[in-house]
Write a protein that holds these residues in place. Structure first.
Motif, PDB file in Angstrom:
ATOM      1  N   UNK A  40      -0.387  -7.440  -1.079  1.00 40.21           N
ATOM      2  CA  UNK A  40       0.621  -8.093  -1.908  1.00 40.21           C
ATOM      3  C   UNK A  40       1.870  -8.519  -1.141  1.00 40.21           C
ATOM      4  N   UNK A  41       2.407  -9.636  -1.541  1.00 38.44           N
ATOM      5  CA  UNK A  41       3.723 -10.135  -1.132  1.00 38.44           C
ATOM      6  C   UNK A  41       3.943 -10.128   0.374  1.00 38.44           C
ATOM      7  N   UNK A  42       2.921 -10.524   1.135  1.00 40.95           N
ATOM      8  CA  UNK A  42       3.001 -10.678   2.595  1.00 40.95           C
ATOM      9  C   UNK A  42       3.319  -9.367   3.325  1.00 40.95           C
ATOM     10  N   UNK A  43       3.104  -8.238   2.655  1.00 41.04           N
ATOM     11  CA  UNK A  43       3.409  -6.944   3.266  1.00 41.04           C
ATOM     12  C   UNK A  43       4.851  -6.519   3.061  1.00 41.04           C
ATOM     13  N   UNK A  44       5.499  -7.084   2.037  1.00 43.54           N
ATOM     14  CA  UNK A  44       6.875  -6.715   1.712  1.00 43.54           C
ATOM     15  C   UNK A  44       6.938  -5.255   1.295  1.00 43.54           C
ATOM     16  N   UNK A  45       8.054  -4.597   1.606  1.00 42.46           N
ATOM     17  CA  UNK A  45       8.224  -3.189   1.238  1.00 42.46           C
ATOM     18  C   UNK A  45       8.381  -2.995  -0.267  1.00 42.46           C
ATOM     19  N   UNK A  46       8.490  -4.091  -1.015  1.00 48.57           N
ATOM     20  CA  UNK A  46       8.591  -3.992  -2.477  1.00 48.57           C
ATOM     21  C   UNK A  46       7.207  -3.990  -3.124  1.00 48.57           C
ATOM     22  N   UNK A  47       6.166  -3.856  -2.299  1.00 46.73           N
ATOM     23  CA  UNK A  47       4.801  -3.864  -2.825  1.00 46.73           C
ATOM     24  C   UNK A  47       3.936  -2.885  -2.040  1.00 46.73           C
ATOM     25  N   UNK A  48       2.641  -2.862  -2.378  1.00 47.24           N
ATOM     26  CA  UNK A  48       1.674  -1.953  -1.748  1.00 47.24           C
ATOM     27  C   UNK A  48       2.103  -0.500  -1.886  1.00 47.24           C
ATOM     28  N   UNK A  49       2.358  -0.112  -3.132  1.00 43.98           N
ATOM     29  CA  UNK A  49       2.701   1.292  -3.361  1.00 43.98           C
ATOM     30  C   UNK A  49       1.494   2.171  -3.059  1.00 43.98           C
ATOM     31  N   UNK A  50       1.757   3.410  -2.777  1.00 43.72           N
ATOM     32  CA  UNK A  50       0.690   4.372  -2.502  1.00 43.72           C
ATOM     33  C   UNK A  50      -0.310   4.412  -3.659  1.00 43.72           C
ATOM     34  N   UNK A  51       0.194   4.406  -4.885  1.00 46.19           N
ATOM     35  CA  UNK A  51      -0.663   4.462  -6.066  1.00 46.19           C
ATOM     36  C   UNK A  51      -1.574   3.236  -6.159  1.00 46.19           C
ATOM     37  N   UNK A  52      -1.024   2.070  -5.867  1.00 44.98           N
ATOM     38  CA  UNK A  52      -1.829   0.851  -5.935  1.00 44.98           C
ATOM     39  C   UNK A  52      -2.936   0.876  -4.882  1.00 44.98           C
ATOM     40  N   UNK A  53      -2.590   1.276  -3.676  1.00 47.78           N
ATOM     41  CA  UNK A  53      -3.593   1.382  -2.614  1.00 47.78           C
ATOM     42  C   UNK A  53      -4.687   2.366  -3.016  1.00 47.78           C
ATOM     43  N   UNK A  54      -4.302   3.485  -3.632  1.00 40.85           N
ATOM     44  CA  UNK A  54      -5.287   4.486  -4.053  1.00 40.85           C
ATOM     45  C   UNK A  54      -6.216   3.946  -5.143  1.00 40.85           C
ATOM     46  N   UNK A  55      -5.714   3.102  -6.036  1.00 39.36           N
ATOM     47  CA  UNK A  55      -6.565   2.519  -7.073  1.00 39.36           C
ATOM     48  C   UNK A  55      -7.531   1.491  -6.469  1.00 39.36           C
ATOM     49  N   UNK A  56      -7.037   0.678  -5.553  1.00 38.54           N
ATOM     50  CA  UNK A  56      -7.872  -0.356  -4.952  1.00 38.54           C
ATOM     51  C   UNK A  56      -8.804   0.245  -3.893  1.00 38.54           C
ATOM     52  N   UNK A  57      -8.289   1.133  -3.077  1.00 35.01           N
ATOM     53  CA  UNK A  57      -8.987   1.795  -1.974  1.00 35.01           C
ATOM     54  C   UNK A  57      -9.910   0.827  -1.218  1.00 35.01           C
ATOM     55  N   UNK A  58      -9.301  -0.200  -0.624  1.00 39.53           N
ATOM     56  CA  UNK A  58     -10.094  -1.200   0.083  1.00 39.53           C
ATOM     57  C   UNK A  58     -10.650  -0.674   1.405  1.00 39.53           C
ATOM     58  N   UNK A  59     -11.673  -1.331   1.884  1.00 39.49           N
ATOM     59  CA  UNK A  59     -12.223  -1.008   3.199  1.00 39.49           C
ATOM     60  C   UNK A  59     -11.469  -1.753   4.288  1.00 39.49           C
ATOM     61  N   UNK A  60     -10.866  -2.893   3.925  1.00 43.40           N
ATOM     62  CA  UNK A  60     -10.089  -3.710   4.851  1.00 43.40           C
ATOM     63  C   UNK A  60      -8.905  -4.320   4.116  1.00 43.40           C
ATOM     64  N   UNK A  61      -7.815  -4.525   4.852  1.00 41.60           N
ATOM     65  CA  UNK A  61      -6.630  -5.173   4.287  1.00 41.60           C
ATOM     66  C   UNK A  61      -6.314  -6.417   5.104  1.00 41.60           C
ATOM     67  N   UNK A  62      -5.971  -7.494   4.402  1.00 41.25           N
ATOM     68  CA  UNK A  62      -5.600  -8.745   5.051  1.00 41.25           C
ATOM     69  C   UNK A  62      -4.170  -9.088   4.645  1.00 41.25           C
ATOM     70  N   UNK A  63      -3.330  -9.311   5.650  1.00 42.78           N
ATOM     71  CA  UNK A  63      -1.933  -9.686   5.401  1.00 42.78           C
ATOM     72  C   UNK A  63      -1.728 -11.118   5.874  1.00 42.78           C
ATOM     73  N   UNK A  64      -1.163 -11.928   4.998  1.00 42.52           N
ATOM     74  CA  UNK A  64      -0.811 -13.294   5.354  1.00 42.52           C
ATOM     75  C   UNK A  64       0.692 -13.352   5.565  1.00 42.52           C
ATOM     76  N   UNK A  65       1.100 -13.489   6.825  1.00 39.29           N
ATOM     77  CA  UNK A  65       2.532 -13.589   7.135  1.00 39.29           C
ATOM     78  C   UNK A  65       2.704 -14.422   8.397  1.00 39.29           C
ATOM     79  N   UNK A  66       3.826 -15.115   8.454  1.00 43.72           N
ATOM     80  CA  UNK A  66       4.114 -15.935   9.625  1.00 43.72           C
ATOM     81  C   UNK A  66       4.672 -15.110  10.766  1.00 43.72           C
ATOM     82  N   UNK A  67       4.435 -15.566  11.957  1.00 47.66           N
ATOM     83  CA  UNK A  67       4.951 -14.900  13.144  1.00 47.66           C
ATOM     84  C   UNK A  67       6.474 -14.959  13.151  1.00 47.66           C
ATOM     85  N   UNK A  68       7.123 -13.824  13.425  1.00 54.50           N
ATOM     86  CA  UNK A  68       8.590 -13.737  13.516  1.00 54.50           C
ATOM     87  C   UNK A  68       9.287 -14.324  12.293  1.00 54.50           C
TER      88      UNK A  68
END
Length: 123
Positions: A40-68
Motif C-alpha cells: 500500500x501507498x508506495x511503502x508509506x509509513x502510514x500503511x502496511x500495518x502489522x495487522x494488515x500484513x498478518x491478514x494478507x500474509x503474502x509470499x512476496x511483496x512488490x513496492x512501486x516507488x521512484x528512485x530518490x
C-alpha cells in the motif's frame, strides 16, 4: 482490488492507508490471504500495518516507488515489517520493472535492473 486466477491470488492495494486497512481487515478477514501484495501507498509509513500484513500474509511483496523520491518511500519501518515475516520484497526503485507471470498454479517473478528471478509453486 483482489485478483484471483485458479490457485493464484494477488491483492492490489493502491494508496490505502492505516484507516482503510482496518476497514478491509474487519470486512474481508477471510478473503485477504494472497500470494503477492502490491504494498500500500508506495511503502508509506502510514500503511502496511502489522495487522494488515498478518491478514494478507503474502509470499512476496512488490513496492512501486521512484528512485530518490521526495517522500522517502518506501519507509524503513515498512520494509522491516515485511522482513519480520520473512516476506521477500521487490521494489521498482531498486529492481526496475517487475514482471509477474502465472498459469494459476506456478508463478515467476523477474526484474529488469537487478535481474532477480524467482519461480514458485502455488498451494
Amino acid at each position: 482490488l483482489k485478483l484471483k486466477y485458479k490457485a493464484y491470488d494477488e491483492i492490489l492495494t493502491g494508496d490505502i492507508e492505516k484507516q482503510e486497512e482496518e476497514k478491509i481487515n474487519n470486512k474481508y478477514t477471510d478473503y485477504l490471504n494472497s500470494d503477492i501484495i502490491k504494498v500500500p501507498h508506495h511503502g508509506s509509513n502510514s500503511s502496511s500495518t502489522k495487522e494488515f500484513i498478518e491478514y494478507v500474509m503474502p509470499r512476496l511483496a512488490v513496492i512501486s516507488s521512484g528512485r530518490n523520491n521526495r517522500f522517502g518511500h518506501p519507509h524503513k519501518e515498512v520494509l522491516e515489517r515485511y522482513m519480520d515475516y520473512d516476506i521477500p520484497i521487490f521494489n521498482t526503485s531498486k529492481d526496475g520493472a517487475i514482471t509477474i507471470k502465472t498459469d494459476g498454479h506456478n508463478m515467476g517473478i523477474s526484474t529488469y535492473y537487478s535481474k532477480k528471478q524467482i519461480f514458485l509453486g502455488i498451494k
